[in-house]
Design a protein around this motif. Sequence first.
Motif, PDB file in Angstrom:
ATOM      1  N   GLY A  28      24.742  44.386  47.332  1.00  0.00           N
ATOM      2  CA  GLY A  28      24.690  43.311  46.357  1.00  0.00           C
ATOM      3  C   GLY A  28      25.759  42.270  46.665  1.00  0.00           C
ATOM      4  O   GLY A  28      26.796  42.603  47.244  1.00  0.00           O
ATOM      5  N   VAL A  29      25.485  41.032  46.271  1.00  0.00           N
ATOM      6  CA  VAL A  29      26.457  39.955  46.511  1.00  0.00           C
ATOM      7  C   VAL A  29      26.498  39.023  45.300  1.00  0.00           C
ATOM      8  O   VAL A  29      25.548  38.926  44.530  1.00  0.00           O
ATOM      9  N   SER A  30      27.631  38.331  45.173  1.00  0.00           N
ATOM     10  CA  SER A  30      27.749  37.321  44.120  1.00  0.00           C
ATOM     11  C   SER A  30      27.071  36.040  44.594  1.00  0.00           C
ATOM     12  O   SER A  30      26.797  35.861  45.792  1.00  0.00           O
ATOM     13  N   GLU A  31      26.833  35.143  43.653  1.00  0.00           N
ATOM     14  CA  GLU A  31      26.172  33.886  43.992  1.00  0.00           C
ATOM     15  C   GLU A  31      27.009  33.061  44.981  1.00  0.00           C
ATOM     16  O   GLU A  31      26.454  32.431  45.887  1.00  0.00           O
ATOM     17  N   SER A  32      28.340  33.100  44.806  1.00  0.00           N
ATOM     18  CA  SER A  32      29.203  32.331  45.702  1.00  0.00           C
ATOM     19  C   SER A  32      29.099  32.839  47.140  1.00  0.00           C
ATOM     20  O   SER A  32      29.095  32.042  48.092  1.00  0.00           O
ATOM     21  N   VAL A  33      29.016  34.153  47.314  1.00  0.00           N
ATOM     22  CA  VAL A  33      28.879  34.727  48.654  1.00  0.00           C
ATOM     23  C   VAL A  33      27.510  34.385  49.232  1.00  0.00           C
ATOM     24  O   VAL A  33      27.374  34.067  50.421  1.00  0.00           O
ATOM     25  N   LEU A  34      26.507  34.442  48.385  1.00  0.00           N
ATOM     26  CA  LEU A  34      25.140  34.091  48.808  1.00  0.00           C
ATOM     27  C   LEU A  34      25.101  32.674  49.382  1.00  0.00           C
ATOM     28  O   LEU A  34      24.496  32.425  50.435  1.00  0.00           O
ATOM     29  N   ILE A  35      25.816  31.765  48.693  1.00  0.00           N
ATOM     30  CA  ILE A  35      25.843  30.359  49.121  1.00  0.00           C
ATOM     31  C   ILE A  35      26.723  30.183  50.358  1.00  0.00           C
ATOM     32  O   ILE A  35      26.326  29.498  51.322  1.00  0.00           O
ATOM     33  N   ASN A  36      27.907  30.791  50.350  1.00  0.00           N
ATOM     34  CA  ASN A  36      28.842  30.622  51.465  1.00  0.00           C
ATOM     35  C   ASN A  36      28.264  31.098  52.796  1.00  0.00           C
ATOM     36  O   ASN A  36      28.496  30.482  53.849  1.00  0.00           O
ATOM     37  N   ASP A  57      32.414  39.686  49.401  1.00  0.00           N
ATOM     38  CA  ASP A  57      31.919  39.978  48.057  1.00  0.00           C
ATOM     39  C   ASP A  57      32.950  40.776  47.260  1.00  0.00           C
ATOM     40  O   ASP A  57      33.073  40.598  46.049  1.00  0.00           O
ATOM     41  N   SER A  58      33.678  41.640  47.950  1.00  0.00           N
ATOM     42  CA  SER A  58      34.731  42.407  47.277  1.00  0.00           C
ATOM     43  C   SER A  58      35.788  41.467  46.714  1.00  0.00           C
ATOM     44  O   SER A  58      36.262  41.647  45.583  1.00  0.00           O
ATOM     45  N   VAL A  59      36.130  40.442  47.489  1.00  0.00           N
ATOM     46  CA  VAL A  59      37.089  39.438  47.025  1.00  0.00           C
ATOM     47  C   VAL A  59      36.509  38.676  45.837  1.00  0.00           C
ATOM     48  O   VAL A  59      37.194  38.445  44.832  1.00  0.00           O
ATOM     49  N   ALA A  60      35.222  38.313  45.922  1.00  0.00           N
ATOM     50  CA  ALA A  60      34.574  37.552  44.856  1.00  0.00           C
ATOM     51  C   ALA A  60      34.541  38.349  43.553  1.00  0.00           C
ATOM     52  O   ALA A  60      34.785  37.811  42.467  1.00  0.00           O
ATOM     53  N   SER A  62      36.582  40.825  42.666  1.00  0.00           N
ATOM     54  CA  SER A  62      37.958  40.968  42.161  1.00  0.00           C
ATOM     55  C   SER A  62      38.433  39.651  41.555  1.00  0.00           C
ATOM     56  O   SER A  62      39.134  39.648  40.525  1.00  0.00           O
ATOM     57  N   TYR A  63      38.068  38.547  42.172  1.00  0.00           N
ATOM     58  CA  TYR A  63      38.424  37.229  41.654  1.00  0.00           C
ATOM     59  C   TYR A  63      37.790  37.010  40.283  1.00  0.00           C
ATOM     60  O   TYR A  63      38.432  36.502  39.359  1.00  0.00           O
ATOM     61  N   SER A  64      36.542  37.427  40.148  1.00  0.00           N
ATOM     62  CA  SER A  64      35.832  37.291  38.876  1.00  0.00           C
ATOM     63  C   SER A  64      36.521  38.110  37.784  1.00  0.00           C
ATOM     64  O   SER A  64      36.664  37.653  36.645  1.00  0.00           O
ATOM     65  N   LYS A  65      36.962  39.309  38.135  1.00  0.00           N
ATOM     66  CA  LYS A  65      37.655  40.161  37.162  1.00  0.00           C
ATOM     67  C   LYS A  65      39.007  39.558  36.778  1.00  0.00           C
ATOM     68  O   LYS A  65      39.420  39.639  35.616  1.00  0.00           O
ATOM     69  N   GLU A  88      42.087  49.219  40.971  1.00  0.00           N
ATOM     70  CA  GLU A  88      42.078  49.811  42.310  1.00  0.00           C
ATOM     71  C   GLU A  88      41.616  48.822  43.392  1.00  0.00           C
ATOM     72  O   GLU A  88      40.908  49.167  44.328  1.00  0.00           O
ATOM     73  N   VAL A  89      42.050  47.573  43.229  1.00  0.00           N
ATOM     74  CA  VAL A  89      41.774  46.553  44.245  1.00  0.00           C
ATOM     75  C   VAL A  89      42.770  46.743  45.386  1.00  0.00           C
ATOM     76  O   VAL A  89      43.978  46.876  45.147  1.00  0.00           O
ATOM     77  N   ASP A  90      42.278  46.774  46.625  1.00  0.00           N
ATOM     78  CA  ASP A  90      43.166  47.000  47.768  1.00  0.00           C
ATOM     79  C   ASP A  90      44.069  45.784  47.986  1.00  0.00           C
ATOM     80  O   ASP A  90      43.779  44.673  47.525  1.00  0.00           O
ATOM     81  N   GLU A  91      45.175  45.998  48.688  1.00  0.00           N
ATOM     82  CA  GLU A  91      46.208  44.968  48.850  1.00  0.00           C
ATOM     83  C   GLU A  91      45.701  43.719  49.561  1.00  0.00           C
ATOM     84  O   GLU A  91      46.067  42.600  49.204  1.00  0.00           O
ATOM     85  N   GLN A  92      44.874  43.896  50.570  1.00  0.00           N
ATOM     86  CA  GLN A  92      44.365  42.741  51.320  1.00  0.00           C
ATOM     87  C   GLN A  92      43.490  41.864  50.429  1.00  0.00           C
ATOM     88  O   GLN A  92      43.607  40.632  50.428  1.00  0.00           O
ATOM     89  N   THR A  93      42.617  42.516  49.678  1.00  0.00           N
ATOM     90  CA  THR A  93      41.744  41.774  48.757  1.00  0.00           C
ATOM     91  C   THR A  93      42.574  41.097  47.670  1.00  0.00           C
ATOM     92  O   THR A  93      42.347  39.936  47.322  1.00  0.00           O
ATOM     93  N   MET A  94      43.557  41.833  47.155  1.00  0.00           N
ATOM     94  CA  MET A  94      44.420  41.288  46.115  1.00  0.00           C
ATOM     95  C   MET A  94      45.162  40.047  46.600  1.00  0.00           C
ATOM     96  O   MET A  94      45.282  39.055  45.867  1.00  0.00           O
TER      97      MET A  94
END
Length: 263
Positions: A28-36, A57-60, A62-65, A88-94
């Motif tokens: 699954g992906v967010s709309e922003s990832v779908l567009i990017n 998408d993991s970044v998207a 976490s950003y949404s949250k 439990e967001v990993d450091e790189q994504t955070m």
Amino acid sequence: MKKITMIEAQKKHVGRYNIYLDGQFEFGVSESVLINFRLAKGMEVDKQLQADITKSDSVAKSYSKALDYISHQLRAESEVVDKLKSLEVDEQTMAQVMARLHEQNLINDQNYAESFVRTMAITSDKGPTVIRQKLKAKKIDDNLIENALAEFDNNTMLENASKAAEKAAKHYHRVPEKMRMQKIRVALMTKGFSTDLINQVLNDLVLETDAEDEWYNLTVQAEKIWQRNRKYDDRTRIMKTKQSLFGKGYQMDDVNKWMEAKH
């Protein structure tokens, strides 16, 4: 190499889409990832691209949250970090999420500190020391704290300290005047006001003292202490009772007057 055969909107999560590769649901992906990534039916997706999409998408997500968390009230950077850690967001994504929030000025510790000081000045009776401690607990930089506290004008500070003093005076209305002033001073220090400001407030503070009430309070306290000291001989009992009453701030003449009436 796989090919996107279908993209469908998720029913339970608005703004998210299911991606099917070769007829099978893959991710699954967010709309922003779908567009990017310009994902579309018929597009070929290799393992590297799929990994990049999943990571993005993991970044998207976490950003949404993070956006949801800060949408309810202003947050310090440390609060957002703690929230993401709890998810439990990993450091790189955070790191990517925080960078994006900073870039869009959605988190700004200077703004947070200034807003916090303004709110505390208006809604509380706390002084600079306590406010400083609360901001430090949120890991706000010392320089940012001092910049924010500079906005706490002296008139507001004096007004808050005066209100706190009046409140403490009412709370300790049964305490002898001498001791009451000391307790009010301690109360103001605990709330974080400076010694100079406390002195100014106490110099202007007028305590209402009712002689009858103070005598009644003395008799109540004295009787309790007298009974507590009943195990001692008469001389020691009198001495210890007087010492206790003096320690509570009662005047020597009043204590002696009560003691004479007792005997």
